[in-house]
Motif scaffolding. Structure first.
Motif, PDB file in Angstrom:
ATOM      1  N   ALA A  65       1.419  -7.338   9.309  1.00  0.00           N
ATOM      2  CA  ALA A  65       0.599  -6.115   9.672  1.00  0.00           C
ATOM      3  C   ALA A  65      -0.769  -7.202   8.489  1.00  0.00           C
ATOM      4  CB  ALA A  65       0.859  -4.765   8.736  1.00  0.00           C
TER       5      ALA A  65
ATOM      6  N   ARG B 179      -3.151   4.527   7.928  1.00  0.00           N
ATOM      7  CA  ARG B 179      -2.860   5.102   7.598  1.00  0.00           C
ATOM      8  C   ARG B 179      -2.310   5.107   6.232  1.00  0.00           C
ATOM      9  NH1 ARG B 179       1.272   8.453  11.049  1.00  0.00           N
ATOM     10  NH2 ARG B 179       1.247   9.032   9.213  1.00  0.00           N
ATOM     11  N   VAL B 180      -1.831   4.340   5.742  1.00  0.00           N
ATOM     12  CA  VAL B 180      -1.456   4.085   4.380  1.00  0.00           C
ATOM     13  C   VAL B 180      -2.697   3.872   4.219  1.00  0.00           C
ATOM     14  CG1 VAL B 180      -0.208   2.004   2.534  1.00  0.00           C
ATOM     15  CG2 VAL B 180       1.185   3.255   5.395  1.00  0.00           C
ATOM     16  N   HIS B 181      -3.194   3.492   3.830  1.00  0.00           N
ATOM     17  CA  HIS B 181      -4.428   2.974   2.944  1.00  0.00           C
ATOM     18  C   HIS B 181      -5.772   4.541   2.786  1.00  0.00           C
ATOM     19  CE1 HIS B 181      -3.737  -1.010   3.886  1.00  0.00           C
ATOM     20  NE2 HIS B 181      -4.391  -1.250   1.824  1.00  0.00           N
ATOM     21  N   ARG B 182      -4.774   5.913   4.208  1.00  0.00           N
ATOM     22  CA  ARG B 182      -5.499   6.735   3.743  1.00  0.00           C
ATOM     23  C   ARG B 182      -6.857   7.071   4.178  1.00  0.00           C
ATOM     24  NH1 ARG B 182      -3.835  10.403   0.265  1.00  0.00           N
ATOM     25  NH2 ARG B 182      -5.329  10.913  -1.243  1.00  0.00           N
TER      26      ARG B 182
ATOM     27  N   VAL C 172       1.647  -0.800  14.161  1.00  0.00           N
ATOM     28  CA  VAL C 172       1.233  -1.030  12.756  1.00  0.00           C
ATOM     29  C   VAL C 172       0.029  -1.234  12.085  1.00  0.00           C
ATOM     30  CG1 VAL C 172       1.557  -3.807  12.497  1.00  0.00           C
ATOM     31  CG2 VAL C 172       2.810  -2.661  11.265  1.00  0.00           C
ATOM     32  N   LEU C 173      -0.728  -1.600  12.775  1.00  0.00           N
ATOM     33  CA  LEU C 173      -2.423  -1.695  11.874  1.00  0.00           C
ATOM     34  C   LEU C 173      -2.145  -0.025  12.070  1.00  0.00           C
ATOM     35  CD1 LEU C 173      -4.407  -5.081  13.520  1.00  0.00           C
ATOM     36  CD2 LEU C 173      -2.401  -4.376  12.335  1.00  0.00           C
TER      37      LEU C 173
ATOM     38  N   GLY D 291      -8.340  -2.471   0.832  1.00  0.00           N
ATOM     39  CA  GLY D 291      -8.042  -1.374   0.548  1.00  0.00           C
ATOM     40  C   GLY D 291      -9.246  -0.534  -0.008  1.00  0.00           C
TER      41      GLY D 291
ATOM     42  N   GLY E 219       5.421   9.438   4.001  1.00  0.00           N
ATOM     43  CA  GLY E 219       4.842  10.262   4.759  1.00  0.00           C
ATOM     44  C   GLY E 219       3.899   9.987   5.974  1.00  0.00           C
ATOM     45  N   LEU E 220       4.199   8.907   6.452  1.00  0.00           N
ATOM     46  CA  LEU E 220       4.296   8.814   8.108  1.00  0.00           C
ATOM     47  C   LEU E 220       5.052   9.286   8.935  1.00  0.00           C
ATOM     48  CD1 LEU E 220       4.232   4.103   6.975  1.00  0.00           C
ATOM     49  CD2 LEU E 220       1.289   5.872   8.246  1.00  0.00           C
ATOM     50  N   SER E 221       5.516  10.125   8.734  1.00  0.00           N
ATOM     51  CA  SER E 221       6.423  10.384   9.787  1.00  0.00           C
ATOM     52  C   SER E 221       6.962  11.858   9.305  1.00  0.00           C
ATOM     53  CB  SER E 221       7.152  10.221  11.070  1.00  0.00           C
ATOM     54  OG  SER E 221       8.512   9.019  10.453  1.00  0.00           O
TER      55      SER E 221
ATOM     56  N   VAL F 151       3.339   0.119   1.258  1.00  0.00           N
ATOM     57  CA  VAL F 151       4.245  -0.012   2.065  1.00  0.00           C
ATOM     58  C   VAL F 151       3.540  -1.533   2.739  1.00  0.00           C
ATOM     59  CG1 VAL F 151       5.399   0.424   4.355  1.00  0.00           C
ATOM     60  CG2 VAL F 151       4.106   2.514   2.949  1.00  0.00           C
TER      61      VAL F 151
ATOM     62  N   LEU G  10      -3.451  -3.052  -4.900  1.00  0.00           N
ATOM     63  CA  LEU G  10      -3.710  -1.370  -5.277  1.00  0.00           C
ATOM     64  C   LEU G  10      -2.843  -0.504  -6.099  1.00  0.00           C
ATOM     65  CD1 LEU G  10      -4.362  -0.118  -0.948  1.00  0.00           C
ATOM     66  CD2 LEU G  10      -6.041  -0.254  -2.737  1.00  0.00           C
TER      67      LEU G  10
ATOM     68  N   PHE H 143       4.983  -3.052   5.612  1.00  0.00           N
ATOM     69  CA  PHE H 143       5.337  -3.324   6.957  1.00  0.00           C
ATOM     70  C   PHE H 143       6.790  -4.366   7.410  1.00  0.00           C
ATOM     71  CE2 PHE H 143       2.631  -0.030   7.253  1.00  0.00           C
ATOM     72  CZ  PHE H 143       2.721   1.204   7.779  1.00  0.00           C
TER      73      PHE H 143
ATOM     74  N   ASP I  12       9.423   5.283   7.112  1.00  0.00           N
ATOM     75  CA  ASP I  12       8.401   6.543   7.895  1.00  0.00           C
ATOM     76  C   ASP I  12       8.177   7.646   7.127  1.00  0.00           C
ATOM     77  OD1 ASP I  12       7.503   3.841   8.671  1.00  0.00           O
ATOM     78  OD2 ASP I  12       7.685   5.216  11.177  1.00  0.00           O
TER      79      ASP I  12
ATOM     80  N   GLY J  95       3.337  14.427   6.991  1.00  0.00           N
ATOM     81  CA  GLY J  95       2.402  14.197   8.010  1.00  0.00           C
ATOM     82  C   GLY J  95       1.681  13.408   7.338  1.00  0.00           C
ATOM     83  N   GLN J  96       1.245  12.859   5.331  1.00  0.00           N
ATOM     84  CA  GLN J  96       0.039  11.896   5.153  1.00  0.00           C
ATOM     85  C   GLN J  96       0.982  11.394   4.275  1.00  0.00           C
ATOM     86  OE1 GLN J  96      -2.916  14.368   4.227  1.00  0.00           O
ATOM     87  NE2 GLN J  96      -4.881  13.994   5.237  1.00  0.00           N
ATOM     88  N   VAL J  97       0.143  10.388   4.372  1.00  0.00           N
ATOM     89  CA  VAL J  97       0.581   9.294   2.626  1.00  0.00           C
ATOM     90  C   VAL J  97       0.070   9.860   1.953  1.00  0.00           C
ATOM     91  CG1 VAL J  97       0.962   6.702   2.938  1.00  0.00           C
ATOM     92  CG2 VAL J  97       0.722   7.245   4.597  1.00  0.00           C
ATOM     93  N   PRO J  98       0.514  10.283   1.285  1.00  0.00           N
ATOM     94  CA  PRO J  98       0.081  10.325  -0.011  1.00  0.00           C
ATOM     95  C   PRO J  98      -0.643   9.072  -1.485  1.00  0.00           C
ATOM     96  CG  PRO J  98       2.238  10.635  -0.657  1.00  0.00           C
ATOM     97  CD  PRO J  98       2.097  10.000   0.316  1.00  0.00           C
ATOM     98  N   ASP J  99      -1.761   9.365  -2.078  1.00  0.00           N
ATOM     99  CA  ASP J  99      -2.313   8.534  -3.122  1.00  0.00           C
ATOM    100  C   ASP J  99      -1.251   7.624  -3.781  1.00  0.00           C
ATOM    101  OD1 ASP J  99      -4.250   7.064  -4.418  1.00  0.00           O
ATOM    102  OD2 ASP J  99      -3.598   8.152  -6.086  1.00  0.00           O
TER     103      ASP J  99
ATOM    104  N   ARG K  50     -11.676  -0.182   0.778  1.00  0.00           N
ATOM    105  CA  ARG K  50     -12.281   1.435   1.605  1.00  0.00           C
ATOM    106  C   ARG K  50     -12.032   2.123   0.629  1.00  0.00           C
ATOM    107  NH1 ARG K  50     -12.569  -1.748   4.947  1.00  0.00           N
ATOM    108  NH2 ARG K  50     -14.940  -1.275   4.457  1.00  0.00           N
TER     109      ARG K  50
ATOM    110  N   GLU L 173     -13.077   5.874  10.153  1.00  0.00           N
ATOM    111  CA  GLU L 173     -12.876   4.602   9.082  1.00  0.00           C
ATOM    112  C   GLU L 173     -11.759   3.936   9.708  1.00  0.00           C
ATOM    113  OE1 GLU L 173     -13.758   4.894   4.777  1.00  0.00           O
ATOM    114  OE2 GLU L 173     -12.369   6.153   5.333  1.00  0.00           O
TER     115      GLU L 173
END
Ligand SMILES: Nc1ncnc2c1ncn2[C@@H]1O[C@H](COP(=O)(O)OP(=O)(O)O)[C@@H](O)[C@H]1O
Ligand SMILES: [Mg+2]
Lengths: 253, 268
Positions: free
Chosen positions: B93, A156-159, A150-151, B107, B61-63, B87, B158, B89, B57, B79-83, B110, A164
């Protein structure tokens, strides 16, 4: 805190009791002079040896060798562990070898290393490294395995990019296991180098102990032994304190 | 691919099927369609193991779906999480190596926001989630429910336009869950975000949502979608209204059979 203090007090008490018991047994002649000298005499001898400066060269040589073997083992072990983690098929092939690694008396290969590198510090660094690195490999694999999925999803959710993710999520999450590996690697490097010196070398503390033993200098031998023992305890203790400092908050329930 | 109707939707799933590879493969989800309206509060209820987390998921865009497609704000997910998607969970987490405040700031840091902005938004999020007094605590010192709040704060700071929550209050007792529901409604109104909430609590779904999607046993599909018709300004007090009872009853009548199936029993 008081309980921790009580535990520490008990530990010191036990050591002290052992020390006093040995002292009494030696002084009473139950343990012979040639077998062991009283602990107070060991302390006196150790102090004299350190003060005279005659073992300074051995100390520097031994601990430099240990430091190199240790640092190399941690770096190599980590890189190898991470690479194995990324290559599951290779890992399946290597896993049983790693599991059996410490069941093999690795020191039988030490003479081979001497033949390979010559009688200098290189075979010592090699034996320390060979002894210590697999512990770090195993710890790294374990640490990376235990990063909760989950981490990674969170990253990935934080892109986050690959680098990184590793830096800000995977490494911190694996840190407790990595620390364990670092501590084990130190212990193994220490044992490997001292034992290597003891078996076959031209200098260092292990060699000095072996030399004193063979020339029946029991007092000198015990002075040196006590010093090595104390260094092992102090350095391990320092690593342990550093580790608990860094990890304390995240584990206290 | 999306027609005019779907184009107006905030996020869509069309013909989505998800199978987990294996021997035999697990058909976890679908085929199903979903069109989330911009700004709505949508809940998903369904028996455990029916594919709710799998749906989340795919929507995040996680899967990637095995079949069909997913889109967010008109762009397909690849297959990518868009801006713009946040989420929370089902599992904890929170990052155990960071303080609550640093977790929440994660977030923004980063993303390279400036320090003053981070401090301001983190303080607001902590306050909003009732974590102000725990800013310097570590997750290990908090209860499971509070850790989940840390994760919610980390997400809301965010300002996502679509918030996906997977059974965020699963570990909480009934009273606390109702109150957390109020918080969630407040958050939803304040941020104007679209919210998709996965829950196993029918009353929670009935109370919080504009619409509730009811899923079948695995492989999960929508067997009913219930419009609640609640006003935007609402809180947990609506549980005493007659309409609330009616909605909960309808959800249960849909789910009873499916839940029995999930338990491996026949509906009488
Ligand atoms: N990574 C996975 N690999 C294989 N099967 C999975 C995986 N994740 C979930 N499943 C299976 O897919 C089904 C749906 O899981 P999930 O989406 O977690 O259900 P829910 O959230 O509704 O409880 C379950 O039968 C589960 O065992
Ligand atoms: Mg789930």
């Amino acid at each position: 805190m008081t309980r921790a203090h009580a535990v520490a007090a008990t530990r010191i008490g036990l050591l002290l009791a052992g020390f006093l018991a040995l002292e009494a047994l030696c002084r009473a002649g139950i343990i012979g002079k040639l077998v062991m000298i009283p602990p107070t005499a060991m302390v006196a001898e150790m102090t004299a040896l350190l003060a005279s400066g005659e073992i300074t060269g051995d100390i520097v040589r031994t601990f430099t060798t240990i430091a190199i073997a240790f640092a190399g083992a941690v770096a190599l072990g980590f890189v190898a562990g991470a690479a194995l983690h990324a290559a599951p098929r290779l890992r399946r092939a290597v896993d049983p070898l790693l599991a059996a690694y410490y069941a093999v008396p690795g020191f039988i290969f030490y003479p081979l290393l001497v033949a390979l590198f010559g009688l200098n510090v290189l075979p010592l660094i090699a034996i320390g490294l060979l002894f210590a690195a697999p512990a770090m490999v195993i710890a790294t694999l374990l640490g990376l395995d235990r990063v909760p999925p989950v981490l990674r999803k969170c990253a990935r959710v934080h892109r986050l990019g690959r680098a990184e993710t590793v830096l800000h999520v995977v490494l911190p999450a694996a840190m407790p296991a990595l620390f364990n590996g670092i501590r084990l690697a130190f212990a193994y490097a220490f044992i490997g180098v001292i034992a290597g010196e003891f078996i076959l070398s031209g200098g260092g503390l292990g060699y000095a102990i072996g030399y004193a033993y063979e020339s029946f200098e029991a007092t000198r031998m015990y002075g040196l032994l006590l010093f090595v023992l104390m260094m092992a305890v102090v350095l391990n203790g320092a690593l342990y304190v550093w580790e608990t400092r860094l990890l304390r908050r995240r584990t206290r329930a | 691919m999306p027609d005019a109707g779907q184009g107006a939707a905030h996020a869509t799933l069309s013909g989505v099927v998800r199978r987990y590879p294996g021997n035999p493969p697990v058909h976890a989800l679908g085929p199903l369609d979903l069109a989330l309206r911009r700004g709505e509060f949508f809940s998903v209820v369904g028996p455990s193991g029916c594919g709710k987390s799998t749906l989340l998921d795919v929507l995040a865009g996680l899967s990637a779906p095995t079949e069909g497609s997913a889109s967010f704000e008109g762009a397909p997910l690849r297959g990518q999480v868009p801006d713009g998607i946040g989420v929370v969970f089902q599992e904890d987490a929170s990052f155990p190596w960071l303080t609550v405040a640093d977790n929440v700031a994660f977030g923004l840091r980063r993303a390279g926001a400036d320090a003053a902005e981070i401090a301001r938004r983190v303080a607001y999020a902590l306050d909003f989630m009732g974590l102000k007094d725990f800013a310097h605590a570590y997750p290990a010192q908090l209860s499971g429910g509070m850790r989940q709040r840390v994760c919610i704060a980390r997400t809301l700071v965010l300002r996502p336009r679509l918030i996906l929550l997977d059974e965020p209050f699963g570990a909480l007792d009934q009273q606390t869950r109702l109150l957390m529901g109020d918080e969630l409604l407040r958050l939803w109104r304040e941020t104007d975000a679209t919210v998709l909430l996965i829950t196993h609590a029918l009353d929670e779904a009935a109370m919080l949502s504009d619409r509730v999607g009811v899923m079948s046993a695995r492989p999960g599909r929508f067997i009913d979608t219930v419009e609640t018709g609640w006003p935007r300004e609402r809180d947990s007090r609506i549980v005493s209204e007659a309409a609330f009872g009616a909605i909960t009853a309808r959800l249960w009548s849909c789910l009873r059979g499916e839940s029995l199936k999930a338990l491996g029993r026949e509906a009488p």
